[in-house]
Enzyme design. Structure first.
Site, short mmCIF file in Angstrom:
data_model
loop_
_atom_site.label_atom_id
_atom_site.label_comp_id
_atom_site.label_asym_id
_atom_site.label_seq_id
_atom_site.Cartn_x
_atom_site.Cartn_y
_atom_site.Cartn_z
N GLY A 143 0.78 -1.39 -0.06
CA GLY A 143 -0.03 0.00 -0.06
C GLY A 143 0.67 1.23 0.02
O GLY A 143 2.00 1.38 0.17
N HIS A 144 0.00 2.49 -0.11
CA HIS A 144 0.92 3.63 -0.27
C HIS A 144 1.41 4.04 1.24
O HIS A 144 1.03 3.56 2.13
CB HIS A 144 0.09 4.87 -0.51
N ASN A 145 2.60 4.59 0.98
CA ASN A 145 3.62 5.01 2.15
C ASN A 145 4.14 3.82 2.83
O ASN A 145 4.67 4.09 4.04
CB ASN A 145 2.63 5.86 3.06
#
Length: 271
Positions: free
Chosen positions: A199-201
């Site tokens: 996922g993002h980050n």
């Protein structure tokens, strides 16, 4: 002195080849015709010619690669129907497969291989000696939205990128989302199995292994961690040298040097 004509598995041994045994659980066939066997330290084998090592797997496959690997040079550096954007920078000996789309501010290091039907977009840096299998997507926006008082959801535009270090393996059907503001970060030596979502980050630490798992937004996985077939809730931390067992759901942080398993994941023992 013995002559080796190739390699084979222990279960389907071919006369005159090198093979490998890693565990007593493998069972052991008639050994009289085994020419050479690589044996895991602590495992008994009666064959006459043996290489015994605590790193038997690495030794066996390095022998195959060194002496028996087929020539992987299949011609063109850039495959057919592949789109390479004007801002893309490719290192030396980088190879791109067929039907890929690589657009945006992309930098790919030396000796990296990207297989067929891969999408890399927006803002992505990939290091040296990486291998990305077919049908993976790197750099799309992650799943994030804002919501008003009437529960109307508007997707959040992402502005970060993806950083991938050196010697990283990314299997097929892997999705690595770019960060919302900062980059999603994949450190050197990381190995990601097929059908994994990052996922993002996310931050994936050096030499970590992630197998067929789903890590939601802003997850931190530490150095040399091992995550197998699991779901990790957003913003959770999996510590350095920690193992998360198959089928687990991580809903809170797991400290360094632990083995965690279950739904929800609970600490089982030290690693």
């Amino acid at each position: 002195m013995c002559s080796i004509a190739g390699f084979s598995s222990l279960d389907n041994y071919k006369e005159g080849t090198i093979t490998w045994i890693k565990s007593d659980r493998n069972g052991y066939p008639n050994v009289k015709d085994i020419q050479l066997i690589v044996v895991q330290e602590g495992v008994y084998a009666a064959a006459e010619n043996q290489i015994i090592s605590r790193d038997s797997k690495a030794i066996f496959f390095s022998i195959i690669e060194h002496f028996f690997e087929e020539n992987s040079d299949h011609g063109d550096r850039i495959g057919k129907n592949t789109v390479i954007g004007g801002e893309v920078i490719l290192g030396e000996n980088t190879r791109i497969g067929n039907n890929c789309s690589i657009t945006g501010k992309i930098c790919i290091g030396d000796d990296t291989t990207i297989c067929d039907n891969v999408v890399i977009k927006n803002n992505v840096a990939i290091g040296k000696n990486c291998y990305i299998q077919s049908l993976s997507v790197i750099g799309e926006d992650g799943f994030g939205y804002s919501e008003d008082g009437n529960h109307k959801k508007v997707m959040v535009k992402h502005h970060g990128g993806v950083y991938i270090g050196n010697d990283v393996f990314i299997g097929s059907h892997v999705n690595i989302a770019r960060g919302t503001i900062d980059d999603t970060y994949i450190a050197d030596g990381v190995k990601i199995a097929p059908s994994t979502h990052i996922g993002h980050n996310n931050y994936i630490g050096q030499d970590a292994t992630v197998i067929c798992s789903q890590s939601y937004g802003s997850v931190h996985i530490g150095d040399n961690a091992y995550v197998a077939g699991s779901i990790i809730r957003n913003q959770c931390v999996v510590g350095n040298n920690t193992m998360v067992g198959m089928g687990s759901v991580v809903t809170k942080d797991v400290p360094d040097n632990k083995v965690a398993i279950g739904i929800p994941a609970r600490i089982l023992k030290e690693r």
